[in-house]
Each structure stands twice: as structure tokens, then as C-alpha cells.
Motif scaffolding. Structure first.
Motif, PDB file in Angstrom:
ATOM      1  N   ALA B  58       0.841  -1.203   0.000  1.00  0.00           N
ATOM      2  CA  ALA B  58       0.000   0.000   0.000  1.00  0.00           C
ATOM      3  C   ALA B  58       0.880   1.259   0.000  1.00  0.00           C
ATOM      4  CB  ALA B  58      -0.934  -0.001   1.204  1.00  0.00           C
ATOM      5  N   GLY B  61       2.374   1.683  -3.380  1.00  0.00           N
ATOM      6  CA  GLY B  61       1.304   2.164  -4.248  1.00  0.00           C
ATOM      7  C   GLY B  61       1.155   3.670  -4.134  1.00  0.00           C
ATOM      8  N   PHE B  62       1.250   4.182  -2.925  1.00  0.00           N
ATOM      9  CA  PHE B  62       1.120   5.622  -2.696  1.00  0.00           C
ATOM     10  C   PHE B  62       2.278   6.364  -3.373  1.00  0.00           C
ATOM     11  CE2 PHE B  62       1.399   9.578  -0.374  1.00  0.00           C
ATOM     12  CZ  PHE B  62       0.072   9.922  -0.165  1.00  0.00           C
ATOM     13  N   HIS B  75      -7.723  12.054  -1.247  1.00  0.00           N
ATOM     14  CA  HIS B  75      -8.772  11.034  -1.339  1.00  0.00           C
ATOM     15  C   HIS B  75      -8.266   9.694  -1.838  1.00  0.00           C
ATOM     16  CE1 HIS B  75     -12.132  13.236   0.118  1.00  0.00           C
ATOM     17  NE2 HIS B  75     -11.702  14.295  -0.545  1.00  0.00           N
ATOM     18  N   TYR B  76      -7.090   9.672  -2.463  1.00  0.00           N
ATOM     19  CA  TYR B  76      -6.468   8.377  -2.749  1.00  0.00           C
ATOM     20  C   TYR B  76      -6.163   7.716  -1.392  1.00  0.00           C
ATOM     21  CZ  TYR B  76      -3.177   4.887  -4.398  1.00  0.00           C
ATOM     22  OH  TYR B  76      -2.543   3.702  -4.629  1.00  0.00           O
ATOM     23  N   GLY B  77      -5.749   8.553  -0.468  1.00  0.00           N
ATOM     24  CA  GLY B  77      -5.630   8.131   0.927  1.00  0.00           C
ATOM     25  C   GLY B  77      -4.555   7.094   1.185  1.00  0.00           C
ATOM     26  N   GLN B  78      -4.508   6.640   2.401  1.00  0.00           N
ATOM     27  CA  GLN B  78      -3.533   5.618   2.780  1.00  0.00           C
ATOM     28  C   GLN B  78      -4.243   4.491   3.511  1.00  0.00           C
ATOM     29  OE1 GLN B  78       0.299   6.481   4.196  1.00  0.00           O
ATOM     30  NE2 GLN B  78       0.345   8.588   3.474  1.00  0.00           N
ATOM     31  N   PHE B  79      -3.749   3.285   3.276  1.00  0.00           N
ATOM     32  CA  PHE B  79      -4.256   2.130   4.023  1.00  0.00           C
ATOM     33  C   PHE B  79      -3.311   1.850   5.176  1.00  0.00           C
ATOM     34  CE2 PHE B  79      -7.131   1.014   0.629  1.00  0.00           C
ATOM     35  CZ  PHE B  79      -8.142   0.358   1.316  1.00  0.00           C
ATOM     36  N   PHE B  81      -2.547  -0.915   8.321  1.00  0.00           N
ATOM     37  CA  PHE B  81      -2.852  -2.230   8.873  1.00  0.00           C
ATOM     38  C   PHE B  81      -2.359  -2.290  10.312  1.00  0.00           C
ATOM     39  CE2 PHE B  81      -2.798  -2.611   4.388  1.00  0.00           C
ATOM     40  CZ  PHE B  81      -3.817  -3.500   4.111  1.00  0.00           C
ATOM     41  N   PHE B 103      -8.912   2.502   6.040  1.00  0.00           N
ATOM     42  CA  PHE B 103      -8.614   3.370   4.918  1.00  0.00           C
ATOM     43  C   PHE B 103      -8.698   4.807   5.426  1.00  0.00           C
ATOM     44  CE2 PHE B 103     -10.316   5.607   1.049  1.00  0.00           C
ATOM     45  CZ  PHE B 103      -9.068   5.751   0.475  1.00  0.00           C
TER      46      PHE B 103
END
Lengths: 454, 472
Positions: B58, B61-62, B75-79, B81, B103
């Protein structure tokens, strides 16, 4: 009749027997009350959410329902409520309802981003599990069976009466003794649930099932208990061995099996699908709008020719992009659901061998409160969401104004009909296993009888 | 310690070794502790590796997002865990019931999703195979079965009278039995204690947490051994002792923990997520509307911003005004979210407080709290994770908003203004700080367990006197 009467007096004179029967009935009644309380809390949540939601939607209608209102704003800000009302039998077997959402609201944007929202849940209180009729029937009632039957043979032997009893003329003494005990336990357990079923006027065929399954399950425990009681020489050993079986069947084996199933069928696929969905939707902003529309029109050819617009942004593009996002993750959604159902199937298979797992599974199915019910609710949300999209698309693609009056035409969620059913194979297996153990118990009793009278 | 006490205790150990069923059950339980530890250790490692892998992918990906407007990245934001604590394999706690992925995005507070309990068949509700499950649920039953005959058997066989006649006092007899079964209880816990010691030695977990965990479980096991011996001494027949003890186990370990939450839930109602969201939305609207030029709150904000940069028009500002508005909006909404989350946490705390108060009656509740607190798997640890991720959300969203204010021109920005992709690498990434349990979650529970032990010791004095009188 007088023999039965005498036997009944004999049982009830034992303090332990009378107390455990009274306790079972009290616990059964308490569990019914507790289940009703849980269900009425869920109903209250639905009522509160419905009222709040109606107020919220009225405010949205007021803000965006202008004579020349844009449908995009209406679609973006209108959340619509879905709810999963507890089934008429849910109060007896709450199943997964304590951790599943009872209400969820959706809007016309991507469904997969909205479907897995979790409800507020006090995890610490959910941890021990619920106290419902299914719990009393599966966990606690067997202990009463053990208390009433473990010394059936051994106490006579210990009192020196066994030979005498066996040499008495006439058969049916043991059948009478065991049958009467079975009846007493079954009635103590089932009467409170039966009364509640009548009082709540639940559907008869399902209500009958929810009473039959514990009755069969109790028979299994009588068989097992007789098998143990007639094999050992001391009452204490019989009690210890029976409780040992109880621990193994209700605590140990399901726990071990859960560890095995969790390992064999991982469900991180839910996260995979969320991550994939987000990539697709955000990627949609970076690629030419025509590329998004190409994919959208491939599945929705009816809008071909209406996709063009001037300027940088149009709502129809946003909603088309979200729909494409949902469609693109269909394989991940299928994989996620397959892994959930696979866990459910393995549990059902375990139930072929373990009557407690089978009985609990059947009760949850009859009450429509298990994972299958949860997926059914998700399906009904999906169908409603489809309706919602179909409702907004003509406004968006034909650039029709969305006025105050149009808010009244918004589709409303109609509740799912439920998937409550009699699962045939688990029921059959439960009957088979119970029959086998009863036969084994009876055979062992006869053998003990022969040995003792020799 | 004097001779007779040791001799009586040793006799209990010998009788356990002779009792085949007892020995097999004990060995099975010990094996179960070992197996559950190995299985859970592996499972924890698997979950942890998976979450770390997801977190890394994740994050990559960012970093790999193309050039964009910073608000799109908001708004794509970050996940995020939730990592499992190193001791989670001892006790998975509430982990299966709380979601473990969140999220995070701008001006929205999403819930933690994909809780195991919602994705599992009914089997999960039977319990999870962890050392905590074996020690909390099964070990007491074993101790009951080993000890329920301890004194009653002597009474039934007439050896009690004999021993007293030979000059053994009632208190010596009881002390011997308590010592014997206390020893057995600790022996049963030994594999777990060795495991804890090994963890401390390998520095997998903090020594003090591990030590307190060992003390807590030792007290819990001792408590059941003592209870079983004392009940056995109180009743006339061992059979009655068994019935009474199983009933106590049933109520304390199985029944109360399930009944109390329903009462707590009825006493304190938790509003659904929809109600909370709608209420939040209403509060948000009351603050003001940044898009409305006549909005009093944002008119005032604009005047202050202009004054700060000493200009009269937003176009003359050295930074983009829309970015500043975004930051102010985020500040306000985050304050509201914090207030709402706090209110929800307070309601949950009220429910938990009600149930925990019964820990004095059902010490299982106390030992469970202690175990979850020390292994970092309780509700407090989860809430700590939520707080950390929320604080992080605020930081990264504001960093992006500031990027917008600073890097997007305030005039003639063009139709589709973007900032270059290498900016994303400068945005903070989530770093989880391990949860340190507050002492309020440890000491009261240890106190309850200690109180039970002390109470049982006190109770043993009159029981010993009564035993002594049995000779007369």
C-alpha cells in the motif's frame, strides 16, 4: 402409569436431579429473554436509523431539489437506507447477528467501497459470544443429561441393587427410566422456547425445527452418556468421562477445527478487492475520459451516444467510472465470497461428525442468522444499488434536471425475504449419528445387564 | 513448613501419578498448552507477515502515484494495517472482532474493516486455540477433576479420622492438601511459564509484562486448586464437591461472561454508525460552508488570512487560498471526529466498566482483562491503534493540503493543475508505536486475583478448624 409415576417421584426426590432440571428450565427461559432483548435492540436500531435517515434525506432534497437541480449532486449526496430485520426465529439463535450490521446505507457511487463498512461494535463484549437458546441447548443441556444419567447403572451397583433389578420380571425398566429422564430434560429445555415461539407467532414449520433439533441433540447425549455409564464401574468415573467427552466435543474439537479451517482458507481476499478497487477508481482520474466510457459502454450500450460532454467534469463520467470500478473487481469479489462460503462448507462437513456443530449450524440456518444470511443481505443491497444506478442514469445521461419532486421517486429498499431453511443433509447426518450412538448405548446396556445377572 | 504437611502434599502427588486418568488428562492439557502456543505462534507470524506485506505494498502504491492535484491524493488516501503485538499468540484478544485495516482519507473517518468474526463460520464463536483459552477455560476444569476428592475422599474412606487420631492437625492436613494441589496447578502452568521466560530472555516482549502475565496466570490456576480443595473439605461426599465445583466453573467461566454483555448493551445503547455519521454531518454543516462567500465563519477566516500575509486580495497571497481553506476545514472536521469518537469510546467504556465490575465475582473477567492488557490485544490496544491512525491521518492530510497551498499557483493555475509525482515520497508514512498498557488495566485485575487468593486463604482457617473437629 403408576410405575412411571413412581419412577418420576424417584427422580425428583434426588436433590441433584430436581435442581438441575429446574436450573435448566430457568437458564432456558433466561436465554429466551436475553435473545428477545437482543432482537428488540436490533429492531430499535433499525427504527432509529430509519428516522435519522429520513431526516437526512429530507435535508438533501431541500438543498439540491431545485427546479434546475443537477442529478449528479442528488446522486452524490443521497444515501439510502438498507436494513436486515431479524427473522422471526432470530431471538432463539442469534448466530452472527451480534457482529453483522443490521443497517447500512448506500449511494449510487461504487458499491464495493460501501458494502463492507463495519458497524459500531464493542469488541470486548462480543468476544465471549451471545447467550441465546442455541447456546443453552448446545452447551449447557448436555451437562444436565450427564448429571441425570451418569450414575443410572453404577448407583444401583454401588447400592447392591443391580442384580435384584435385573432379575425382576418384566422388561422395560431401563427404557422407562431413560425415557422419562429424556422427557424431563427435553421439556425443561424446550418449554420456555416453545412458549416464546407461540407468543411471537413464529412460522410453525421453522419453529418446529428449532425445537426438534435440540430434541435430537439431547438424544445423542443420552446415547453417549448411557454408553459411558454402562461401561464403567464407579459413578465418579462415569461423570468424569462424560464431562471429558463434553469438553472435547464442545470446547476442544471445534476450536482445533477452527484453527485448521482458518489456516486452510484464508480470507484476506477482502482486502485484495478493496485495494484493487481503489487503484482502478483513482486510475480513472488519470486516464482520458473516453477510455473510461469505452469500458462503461461495453457493458451499458444503451447509453452510447450520450457520453460526450464539454468541459473538464461531468457527473455522468464520475458515476460511470465508479461502475467500471465495481465491474473490474468482479473476479476479486467472487474470490472473496468463494472463500467465505468455503469456510461455511467445511464447518458443515465437520457437522457430519460432530453433532454439536451440526445442531448449532442447523439452528442458525433455521433462524437465518449465519454467514449465508449475511451474504444474502449483501446480495439484496447489491440488487438495490443496481436499481439506484438505473434510476439516476437517465437523469445524468439525458441531462434532465433533478427537482424536489424527483426525490420522491427515489427507489426504496425492500427487505430480503430471508433464506431460512431446513438443511437436509446436516439434519440427516445428525439423525444418523444420534441413531448410531443410541444403538451403541442400548447394546452396551444389554451387555452390562447380562454380565451383571450372571 | 513441617513434616506432615510435606508428607500429605507428596501423597497427593503420588496419588496423581497413580491415577491413570488424572495423569493422562494432565499430560493432555500440558500438550494442549504447548500445541496451542506453537499453532498460535505460527498463526501470529503469518498474520503479521501478511499485514506487513500489505502495508508495504500500500505504501509503495502511494509513492508510485502519478503527478496529480494534491487534493486527489487526499482522497487516494492511505491504508493502514494494525500490527499484532509480539505476545498476541498467547491471547488473540479482541483482534478477531475488530477490523484490522483502515482506509484513511481527507475529511472522512472510516471504520476499521474486515474483522475475522464477520468472515468466519460459527466455529470461531466456540473459541480460539490459544494458550490463553487453554489456561483460562480448560485448566480450571482439570484442576477441579484432580482436586475434588482431595479431602472428601479421606472423609469417605475414614482415613480422615485416622490421620487426626495420629496427631495430624486439621490445619496441617488442609495445608498439605493445598500445597499438593497448588504444586500441581503450578506444574500444569509450567510450560506456559517457561514459554513466558523464553520470550523475556529472547527480548521478544518486555520482561515486566511477561512477568506479570506469569504471576496473573499462576494466581488464576492457584485460585482454582484452592477452591477445589476447600470445597472438597466443606462437603461430606466428593460427588457433591464435583457438582458444586463444575457449577461454579460453569457460572463463572461460561455463563457470566456471556450474560453480562447483554445486560450492559441494554443499559448503555451504542448508536449505529449511520446515526453517528448523520449527527457528524449535521455538526459539520453548522460550522460553515467554505464554498459560500457570505458564510460568516469563512468570511472571518479569510479576513484573518489576508491580515496574516498583509495583502488585501486572496490573489496576492504568496500561497493558494483554497489550500488554506482545505487545511482549516480539515482542522475543524478532525476536531468533530475526535469528539464523536471520544463519545463512542465513553459509551463502550461504560459497558465495559459495568461488566468489569463483576470481575470480583467472576475472576475470569479479571484474568482475561489482565491477559489482554499485557499481551496488547485488548480493546485499549485497539483504541490506541485507532487514535494513532487518526493522528496520522490528520498529519498526512494536512501535509497534502499544505502542498496544495504552497505548490499550486494561486492565480492562473491552468485547467488541470498538478504537482509532480516525487512529492508523494515526502508525505509521512504510518509508523505504529507499540501499545503500553496503562497500569489501570493491570493492577486492579492483579488485585482482584490476589484478593481471591487471600480470601480463600482466610476461608481455609475456619474450614481447617472444622476438619480438626471431625475426629471428635
Amino acid at each position: 402409569m403408576s410405575l412411571l409415576h413412581a419412577e418420576l417421584r424417584l427422580i425428583l426426590r434426588s436433590r441433584l436431579a430436581a435442581a438441575s432440571l429446574a436450573l435448566l428450565m430457568a437458564l432456558s427461559a433466561l436465554s429466551v429473554v436475553s435473545g428477545l432483548s437482543a432482537v428488540s435492540r436490533q429492531e430499535a436500531t433499525i427504527a432509529r436509523a430509519t428516522a435519522e435517515q429520513a431526516r437526512d434525506l429530507a435535508a438533501v432534497a431541500k438543498a439540491y431539489g431545485k427546479p434546475d437541480g443537477e442529478a449528479g449532486y442528488a446522486a452524490y449526496y443521497s444515501f439510502l437506507l438498507t436494513h436486515d430485520r431479524p427473522s422471526p426465529l432470530a431471538f432463539l439463535a442469534l448466530g452472527q447477528r451480534d457482529v453483522q450490521p443490521t443497517v447500512l446505507r448506500v449511494r449510487a457511487l461504487s458499491l464495493q467501497q460501501q458494502l463492507y463498512e463495519s458497524e459500531t461494535l464493542n469488541a470486548e463484549q462480543a468476544l465471549p459470544g451471545v447467550f441465546d437458546f442455541a447456546f443453552v441447548a448446545i452447551y449447557l443441556a448436555p451437562l444436565v443429561v450427564i448429571a441425570l444419567t451418569h450414575d443410572l447403572v453404577t448407583s444401583e451397583r454401588e447400592a447392591g441393587r443391580l442384580r435384584l433389578l435385573l432379575s425382576m420380571p418384566g422388561t422395560g425398566l431401563w427404557r422407562r427410566r431413560i425415557g422419562l429422564r429424556y422427557l424431563l430434560v427435553a421439556l425443561s429445555l424446550l418449554i420456555p422456547a416453545g412458549v416464546a415461539l407461540v407468543a411471537t407467532s413464529a412460522p410453525a414449520h421453522l419453529g418446529l425445527g428449532i425445537l426438534t433439533v435440540p430434541a435430537v441433540y439431547l438424544a445423542f447425549w443420552f446415547g453417549l452418556s448411557l454408553l459411558v455409564a454402562s461401561r464403567v464401574r464407579a459413578s465418579a468415573t462415569a461423570a468424569a468421562a462424560s464431562v471429558g467427552y463434553w469438553i472435547a466435543l464442545t470446547l476442544l474439537i471445534p476450536t482445533l477445527a477452527n484453527a485448521a479451517i482458518t489456516r486452510a482458507v484464508p480470507v484476506s481476499k477482502g482486502i485484495d478487492l478493496t485495494l484493487a478497487q481503489r487503484e482502478i477508481v483513482h486510475h480513472g482520474w488519470d486516464i482520458p475520459k473516453a477510455a473510461t466510457f469505452d469500458r462503461f459502454l461495453a457493458t451499458h450500450p444503451e447509453w452510447r451516444g450520450h457520453e460526450t460532454f464539454e468541459g473538464r467534469f461531468h457527473w455522468k463520467w464520475l458515476f460511470a467510472m465508479h461502475q467500471v470500478g465495481d465491474e473490474a473487481v468482479a473476479p476479486q469479489v467472487a474470490a472473496y465470497r468463494a472463500s467465505l462460503l468455503s469456510r461455511e462448507r467445511w464447518t458443515a462437513r465437520l457437522g457430519w461428525l460432530l453433532p454439536n456443530v451440526a445442531a448449532q449450524g442447523i439452528l442458525h440456518r433455521l433462524a437465518d442468522t449465519n454467514l449465508v444470511a449475511q451474504l444474502d443481505y449483501q446480495d439484496s443491497i447489491g440488487a438495490f444499488h443496481k436499481e439506484l444506478r438505473a434510476f439516476f442514469y437517465p437523469y445524468l445521461f439525458f441531462d434532465r434536471p433533478f427537482t424536489r419532486a424527483d426525490f420522491d421517486w427515489l427507489p426504496s429498499y425492500s427487505a430480503r425475504t430471508g433464506t431460512a431453511s431446513w438443511p437436509a443433509i446436516p439434519m440427516l447426518m445428525l439423525l444418523v449419528v444420534t441413531g448410531l450412538i443410541l444403538a451403541a448405548g442400548a447394546a452396551q446396556m444389554r451387555r452390562t445387564g447380562r454380565d451383571a445377572s450372571r | 513448613m513441617n513434616g506432615p504437611v510435606i508428607r500429605i502434599a507428596a501423597e497427593e502427588w503420588r496419588s496423581l501419578a497413580r491415577n491413570r486418568a488424572g495423569l493422562i488428562a494432565t499430560l493432555l492439557l500440558v500438550a494442549l498448552i504447548v500445541v496451542s502456543a506453537v499453532v498460535s505462534f505460527e498463526r501470529r507470524a503469518g498474520i503479521e507477515a501478511e499485514r506487513a506485506r500489505y502495508q508495504a505494498s500500500a505504501d509503495t502504491g502511494f509513492d508510485n502515484q502519478p503527478a496529480r492535484h494534491p487534493h486527489r491524493m487526499v482522497h487516494y488516501g492511505q491504508f493502514v494495517f494494525r500490527p499484532l503485538s509480539p505476545l498476541a499468540f498467547v491471547d488473540f484478544g479482541v483482534d478477531s472482532f475488530t477490523g484490522n485495516t483502515i482506509f484513511l482519507e481527507g475529511h472522512r473517518q472510516n471504520s476499521a474493516n474486515f474483522a475475522e468474526a464477520r468472515q468466519s463460520s460459527l466455529l470461531l464463536r466456540f473459541g480460539q486455540l490459544t494458550p490463553a483459552f487453554v489456561l483460562q477455560t480448560l485448566a480450571p476444569l482439570l484442576l477441579i477433576f484432580l482436586a475434588f476428592t482431595s479431602v472428601a475422599r479421606e472423609r469417605e474412606a475414614g482415613t480422615l479420622r485416622l490421620m487426626l487420631a495420629q496427631g495430624v492437625s486439621g490445619s496441617q492436613l488442609l495445608a498439605g492438601k493445598l500445597l499438593g494441589h497448588g504444586g500441581i496447578a503450578l506444574a500444569i502452568g509450567t510450560p506456559a511459564f517457561l514459554l513466558f521466560a523464553w520470550l523475556a530472555a529472547r527480548a521478544v516482549a518486555p520482561t515486566d509484562a511477561v512477568a506479570l502475565l506469569g504471576i496473573g496466570y499462576a494466581a488464576w490456576l492457584l485460585l482454582w486448586a484452592m477452591l477445589a480443595v476447600l470445597i472438597s473439605a466443606l462437603v461430606t461426599r466428593s460427588r457433591d464437591a464435583l457438582v458444586a465445583l463444575v457449577a461454579i466453573w460453569m457460572v463463572g467461566v461460561i455463563l457470566l461472561p456471556r450474560v453480562l454483555p447483554e445486560v450492559a448493551a441494554t443499559r448503555t445503547v451504542l448508536p449505529s454508525k449511520i446515526e453517528t455519521d448523520i449527527a457528524l454531518h449535521r455538526d459539520l454543516k453548522q460550522i460553515g460552508d467554505a464554498h459560500n462567500p457570505d458564510d460568516p465563519y469563512f468570511a472571518h477566516f479569510k479576513a484573518r488570512a489576508l491580515a496574516r500575509y498583509g495583502v488585501s486580495r486572496v490573489e496576492d497571497m504568496p500561497v493558494q487560498y483554497a489550500g488554506l481553506v482545505g487545511m482549516e476545514g480539515e482542522r475543524l472536521t478532525t476536531g468533530l471526529y475526535a469528539r464523536s469518537a471520544k463519545a463512542m469510546a465513553a459509551r463502550e467504556a461504560e459497558q465495559n466498566g459495568f461488566v468489569r465490575a463483576f470481575g470480583t465475582i467472576s475472576p475470569l473477567i479479571a484474568v482475561r482483562q489482565l491477559s489482554m492488557a499485557l499481551t496488547g490485544t485488548g480493546l485499549a490496544a485497539h483504541q490506541d491503534f485507532l487514535n494513532q491512525s487518526e493522528a496520522f491521518r490528520y498529519r498526512f492530510v494536512q501535509a497534502l493540503n499544505w502542498m496544495q497551498a504552497e505548490k499550486i499557483p494561486s492565480v492562473n493555475a491552468g485547467e488541470d493543475p498538478r504537482v509532480s509525482a516525487d512529492n508523494w515520497k515526502t508525505i509521512p508514512r504510518f509508523r505504529y508505536r507499540p501499545f503500553v498498557p496503562p497500569s489501570a488495566l493491570i493492577w486492579p485485575n492483579l488485585l482482584v486475583l490476589g484478593g481471591w487468593l487471600a480470601g480463600l486463604l482466610l476461608l481455609s482457617l475456619p474450614i481447617a478448624r472444622r476438619l480438626g473437629r471431625a475426629a471428635r
